[in-house]
Design a protein around this motif. Structure first.
Motif, short mmCIF file in Angstrom:
data_model
loop_
_atom_site.label_atom_id
_atom_site.label_comp_id
_atom_site.label_asym_id
_atom_site.label_seq_id
_atom_site.Cartn_x
_atom_site.Cartn_y
_atom_site.Cartn_z
N GLY A 270 6.90 10.49 8.16
CA GLY A 270 6.33 9.45 7.32
C GLY A 270 7.43 8.66 6.65
O GLY A 270 8.62 8.87 6.93
N ARG B 193 0.85 -1.19 0.00
CA ARG B 193 0.00 0.00 0.00
C ARG B 193 0.88 1.24 0.00
O ARG B 193 1.77 1.38 0.86
CB ARG B 193 -0.89 0.00 1.24
N ALA B 194 0.65 2.12 -0.98
CA ALA B 194 1.45 3.34 -1.08
C ALA B 194 0.71 4.38 -1.90
O ALA B 194 -0.08 4.04 -2.78
CB ALA B 194 2.80 3.05 -1.72
N GLY B 195 0.97 5.62 -1.61
CA GLY B 195 0.41 6.73 -2.38
C GLY B 195 1.51 7.44 -3.15
O GLY B 195 2.69 7.18 -2.93
N TRP C 242 4.64 7.51 -0.92
CA TRP C 242 4.58 7.46 0.55
C TRP C 242 3.92 6.16 0.96
O TRP C 242 2.92 5.74 0.40
CB TRP C 242 3.89 8.67 1.14
N GLN D 128 1.89 3.47 3.10
CA GLN D 128 0.64 3.65 3.82
C GLN D 128 0.30 2.53 4.80
O GLN D 128 -0.77 2.54 5.38
CB GLN D 128 -0.51 3.81 2.81
N GLU D 129 1.20 1.59 4.99
CA GLU D 129 0.95 0.55 6.00
C GLU D 129 0.99 1.21 7.37
O GLU D 129 1.82 2.08 7.62
CB GLU D 129 2.01 -0.55 5.92
N LYS D 130 0.11 0.80 8.25
CA LYS D 130 0.12 1.35 9.61
C LYS D 130 1.31 0.78 10.37
O LYS D 130 1.62 -0.40 10.26
CB LYS D 130 -1.17 1.02 10.34
N GLN E 262 -5.45 6.68 -1.25
CA GLN E 262 -4.94 5.33 -1.04
C GLN E 262 -4.51 4.74 -2.39
O GLN E 262 -5.17 4.96 -3.40
CB GLN E 262 -6.01 4.44 -0.42
#
Length: 137
Positions: A82, A9-11, A98, A100-102, A28
């Motif tokens: 981040g 997951r990445a933006g 960027w 996006q994994e928590k 997202q």
């Protein structure tokens, strides 16, 4: 060659070369890396796609071919709030993403979690990078 596919997951980020400020686009997305049809050449397909439509902004899928020895996946160490990576080609063309994994509460905002570290190691192996490289700005 491995038939392994990596997903994360990445933006995407917008970069202002004058101020040298990288701004994450609030959307997202997902990165997928898989072997290219030209498998014997060692090329890999890289694709980023939005998984949602951001308000007031049109985002297109980013489809690229990664060439080992000609492409780097570099953490942007100057980002403290981040986790941003630059995909840099030998032509100096670059794309910023960027992650996006928590993160678990035990990690700082700019520290890679286990899944991200594994992807970074896999990307380094795919691109034939022997040592950690960092991008300062």
């Amino acid at each position: 060659m491995s038939s392994q596919v990596f997903k994360l997951r990445a933006g995407v980020c917008e970069y202002d070369p004058e101020s040298k400020i990288c701004t994450p686009v609030p959307c997202q997305g997902e990165i997928e890396v898989k072997p290219n049809e030209e498998e014997e050449m060692g090329f890999w397909d890289f694709q980023w796609r939005p998984v949602e439509k951001p308000v007031g902004k049109e985002l297109s899928t980013v489809s690229l071919i990664l060439i080992p020895g000609e492409t780097l996946w570099i953490p942007v160490s100057s980002c403290k709030n981040g986790r941003i990576f630059a995909l840099v080609f030998s032509s100096n063309e670059r794309y910023l993403f960027w992650l996006q994994e928590k993160n678990p509460a035990s990690l700082k905002l700019n520290e890679l979690n286990d899944k991200e570290r594994k992807l970074y190691d896999q990307m380094s192996k795919v691109l034939n990078v022997d040592e950690d490289v960092e991008m300062k700005d």
